[in-house]
Enzyme design. Structure first.
Site, short mmCIF file in Angstrom:
data_model
loop_
_atom_site.label_atom_id
_atom_site.label_comp_id
_atom_site.label_asym_id
_atom_site.label_seq_id
_atom_site.Cartn_x
_atom_site.Cartn_y
_atom_site.Cartn_z
N ARG A 28 0.86 -1.18 0.00
CA ARG A 28 0.00 0.00 0.00
C ARG A 28 0.90 1.23 0.00
O ARG A 28 1.91 1.27 0.71
CB ARG A 28 -0.90 0.04 1.24
N ASP B 84 4.19 -0.46 -6.99
CA ASP B 84 2.94 -0.80 -7.67
C ASP B 84 1.78 -0.03 -7.04
O ASP B 84 0.65 -0.12 -7.51
CB ASP B 84 2.68 -2.31 -7.57
N GLU C 14 -2.66 7.42 -5.00
CA GLU C 14 -2.97 6.74 -6.26
C GLU C 14 -4.43 6.89 -6.69
O GLU C 14 -4.76 6.73 -7.87
CB GLU C 14 -2.61 5.25 -6.19
N HIS D 131 -0.87 -0.35 -9.74
CA HIS D 131 -1.65 -1.29 -8.92
C HIS D 131 -2.14 -2.47 -9.78
O HIS D 131 -3.33 -2.78 -9.81
CB HIS D 131 -2.83 -0.58 -8.25
P1 NAD Z 1 -1.58 -11.02 5.11
O1 NAD Z 1 -2.58 -10.52 6.11
O2 NAD Z 1 -1.57 -12.46 4.73
O3 NAD Z 1 -0.09 -10.68 5.65
C1 NAD Z 1 0.27 -9.46 6.21
C2 NAD Z 1 1.40 -9.75 7.19
O4 NAD Z 1 1.93 -8.50 7.64
C3 NAD Z 1 0.95 -10.54 8.42
O5 NAD Z 1 1.78 -11.68 8.59
C4 NAD Z 1 1.12 -9.55 9.57
O6 NAD Z 1 1.48 -10.17 10.79
C5 NAD Z 1 2.25 -8.69 9.01
N1 NAD Z 1 2.39 -7.40 9.68
C6 NAD Z 1 1.44 -6.63 10.25
N2 NAD Z 1 2.00 -5.51 10.76
C7 NAD Z 1 3.33 -5.58 10.50
C8 NAD Z 1 4.44 -4.74 10.79
N3 NAD Z 1 4.28 -3.59 11.45
N4 NAD Z 1 5.67 -5.13 10.37
C9 NAD Z 1 5.84 -6.30 9.69
N5 NAD Z 1 4.84 -7.14 9.41
C10 NAD Z 1 3.60 -6.79 9.81
O7 NAD Z 1 -1.73 -10.09 3.84
P2 NAD Z 1 -1.27 -10.41 2.34
O8 NAD Z 1 -2.36 -11.12 1.63
O9 NAD Z 1 0.10 -11.00 2.37
O10 NAD Z 1 -1.22 -8.93 1.74
C11 NAD Z 1 -0.26 -7.99 2.19
C12 NAD Z 1 -0.64 -6.63 1.66
O11 NAD Z 1 -0.52 -6.64 0.23
C13 NAD Z 1 -2.13 -6.27 1.88
O12 NAD Z 1 -2.31 -5.64 3.13
C14 NAD Z 1 -2.44 -5.36 0.75
O13 NAD Z 1 -2.29 -4.03 1.21
C15 NAD Z 1 -1.37 -5.66 -0.30
N6 NAD Z 1 -1.92 -6.16 -1.57
C16 NAD Z 1 -1.54 -5.56 -2.72
C17 NAD Z 1 -2.01 -6.02 -3.95
C18 NAD Z 1 -1.59 -5.39 -5.25
O14 NAD Z 1 -2.20 -5.67 -6.31
N7 NAD Z 1 -0.56 -4.55 -5.29
C19 NAD Z 1 -2.90 -7.10 -3.98
C20 NAD Z 1 -3.26 -7.71 -2.77
C21 NAD Z 1 -2.77 -7.24 -1.57
#
Ligand code: NAD
Length: 336
Positions: free
Chosen positions: A234, A258, A263, A295
């Site tokens: 994000r 991305d 955005e 994105h």
């Molecule tokens: P997820 O919930 O499986 O994993 C997120 C991880 O981050 C968890 O293990 C959590 O414990 C950890 N976390 C929380 N706070 C933290 C911190 N301060 N420091 C380090 N780690 C921390 O989520 P995911 O499915 O892996 O997705 C991750 C992120 O990717 C989403 O939150 C979303 O914003 C982003 N995303 C982007 C796209 C894209 O197209 N660019 C698509 C899907 C998701």
């Protein structure tokens, strides 16, 4: 059951229509983003379906709830755009798509790393102009490099596993370390060690109050000279102005994004005939070592199929009075 879908693109309609073929819900598609101005379009719809740049702040949620909406069906995993505390107060159910091919985002992340490292976009443009000189195209070998993964949930884990295959050393930071990843050779360290030890840092944690601008001037100061920074999570994780300073003084050697904190006024639209008004974004576009995609990391057949299927499963459970899967509440954010 009537469903109002916001931020609709042709591909959303195609995949949602396919998933709805056996269910027969009455879906109305709206192209605009959901904002305070467009919220009246949703009047009378029990279910509102939204995407990453729709505004689900208190003002919009109040309007929706007062006009018959009872469920918000997010077509995304992230829910930082929803005022969950207000949704809870209003009794609105908020459901998301927790995983829609983490591999799609992980593979795009690795694609960005390789493109930046080996200057593939630069080489592509050069060769098309008949310029076969190699100056300025030098990269480095990935094998043996230390990569820092911030957040080892589904996407971070998938990214780490691909990079293990490249022979990288992976260090990671996550409040909830995974024993499975540890057993595969990933070393958990604190965030500062990720900043100091990694030559590539890739962000995969959610955007929350705690992680907003986690990459600021102080963090950048700790990093290795020439560090590669990748953000497919994000935009708000980066303090973009601090990152620009880091690029100008050479501390950041490569940046792949991305996502971008502002955005919502840019991405998912064709603005090629317009002058970009966002000077910070325009400055980013001037760097030869910055690669930006709009994105699109999730944007695969598999992910769009899963998004549509899971969204309609969430809605179907709500429609049948069952416990809605994949809900998010403000309590859940507090507990992480
Ligand atoms: P997820 O919930 O499986 O994993 C997120 C991880 O981050 C968890 O293990 C959590 O414990 C950890 N976390 C929380 N706070 C933290 C911190 N301060 N420091 C380090 N780690 C921390 O989520 P995911 O499915 O892996 O997705 C991750 C992120 O990717 C989403 O939150 C979303 O914003 C982003 N995303 C982007 C796209 C894209 O197209 N660019 C698509 C899907 C998701």
């Amino acid at each position: 059951m009537n469903i109002a879908v916001f931020s609709t693109k042709s591909y959303d309609r195609r995949f949602l229509d396919d998933a709805n073929a056996s269910r027969g819900y009455a879906i109305d598609y709206f192209e605009p983003r959901l904002t305070a101005q467009t919220a009246p379009l949703a009047e009378g719809y029990p279910v509102v379906c939204a995407f990453v740049n729709d505004h689900l702040d208190a003002q919009v949620l109040d309007h929706l709830a007062a006009n018959g909406t009872r469920m918000i069906a997010l077509r995304s995993a992230g829910f930082n755009n929803v005022d969950l505390a207000r949704a809870d107060e209003l009794g609105l159910i908020v459901a998301r798509v927790p995983a829609y091919s983490p591999h799609a985002v992980a593979e795009h992340t690795v694609g960005m790393i390789l493109s930046l490292n080996r200057r593939i976009t630069r080489a592509y443009n050069r060769v098309r102009e008949g310029n076969f000189a190699l100056d300025g195209l030098m990269g480095f070998v990935m094998r043996g490099r230390t990569v820092g993964v911030v957040g080892t949930g589904q996407i971070g884990a998938a990214t780490a596993e691909i990079l293990l295959g490249f022979g990288c050393r992976i260090i990671a930071s996550d409040p909830y370390p995974s024993d499975e990843l540890r057993s595969k050779g990933i070393e958990y360290v604190d965030l500062d060690r990720v900043f100091t030890d990694a030559s590539i840092i890739t962000l995969h944690c959610p955007l929350t109050q705690d992680t907003q601008h986690m990459i600021d001037q102080t963090a950048i100061d700790k990093m290795q000279p020439g560090v590669m920074l990748i953000n497919t999570s994000r935009g708000g994780l980066l303090d973009t102005r601090a990152v620009i300073e880091g690029l100008k003084d050479g501390k950041i050697g490569h940046l792949g994004m991305d996502v971008y904190e502002e955005e919502e006024n840019l991405f998912f639209q064709d603005l090629s005939d317009r002058v970009i008004q966002d000077d910070v974004f325009a400055r980013l576009l001037t760097f030869p070592n910055v690669l930006i995609t709009g994105h699109q990391a999730f944007f695969t057949e598999e992910a769009l199929t899963t998004i549509a299927e899971t969204t309609l499963e969430n809605i179907s459970a709500f429609d049948h009075g069952q416990t809605v899967p994949n809900t998010v509440t403000s309590a859940r954010i507090v507990s992480g």
